[in-house]
Motif scaffolding. Structure first.
Motif: not given
Length: 256
Positions: A152-165
């Motif tokens: 699963i390859t994403m083109d997104s904002l890993p910083g925001a997703l990391g904060q969610v997690l």
């Protein structure tokens, strides 16, 4: 009426600014906690490596004196070589752990600081987040399971997703696993056409219908007066919907 409306709009604007400021403060606090945890975790492998380096140095000095005094025996040479090999192995393992921890933390910190879009493998990114959190998580008996395909390859904002997690994992450890010793939090992902369905589930105590109804309200917390600000899930909702362009829902039952 106009004056009253203007006052209400000004008050609402002030509230929004206060919420944004508190959200930024909480994000910084989360990163500061990570820094403290990683620094603490680094002390073990670096301390072990330093201690072994000192031991090898002392062994080298003793070995050198034995040679100068013509008192070197075959058994001394064998023991010295064995000590050097074992010491090198220990230092390599510890230094590699330190390198891996710093690498993952650097990526997580960069994503948080830059807030830039990039392409990334979801399983790898989630693994980096969990590994960076591990110094603080391992103080508890619970565990985090990652069940995400490697393609699963994403083109997104890993910083925001990391904060969610980070917020969701911390919430589970603080709330869901309270009073338990067998907590399991599972992060799963499934590619659905152009989107990704990311599921974070746990075997915790569950959430009442009353609390579920207020889950994403700013400043709502069941830990008020115990360090909870009530902004965690509000930040999660804002990041998911506004920053990542996704949607979020919560399902739970007490005791399940």
């Amino acid at each position: 009426v106009r004056e009253r409306t203007a006052e209400l709009e000004a008050a609402l604007d002030k509230l929004h600014r206060s919420q944004d400021e508190l959200a930024r403060s909480e994000t910084k606090a989360a990163l500061s906690t990570l820094i403290a945890s990683v620094s603490h975790e680094l002390s073990t492998p670096l301390g072990n490596s330093l201690m072994m380096a000192g031991t090898l140095s002392d062994q080298g000095t003793v070995f050198e004196k034995a040679i100068e005094a013509n008192q070197l025996k075959r058994s001394d040479l064998t023991n010295f070589v064995k000590t050097v090999h074992e010491g090198n192995d220990l230092m390599q393992r510890n230094l590699q752990r330190a390198v891996d921890l710093l690498k993952n933390f650097r990526q997580v910190a960069n994503d948080h600081a830059s807030e830039q879009r990039r392409s990334f493998d979801l399983a790898t990114m989630v693994g980096e987040i969990v590994d960076t959190l591990s110094p603080s998580l391992k103080r508890h008996p619970h565990k985090v399971v990652i069940d995400i395909p490697s393609d699963i390859t994403m083109d997104s904002l890993p910083g925001a997703l990391g904060q969610v997690l980070i917020n969701l994992i911390n919430n589970a450890y603080i709330h869901a696993f309270e009073g338990r010793t067998d907590g399991v939090l599972t992060v799963r992902a499934l590619a659905v056409e152009e989107d990704v369905l990311l599921t974070v589930s746990d075997n915790g105590v569950g959430i009442s219908d009353e609390n579920l109804a207020h889950m994403f309200e700013p400043f709502f917390s069941t830990k008020k007066g115990k360090g909870g600000t009530g902004l965690g899930m509000g930040i999660v909702e804002n990041l998911v919907q506004k920053t990542l362009g996704g949607s979020i829902s919560v399902h739970s039952e007490l005791g399940l």
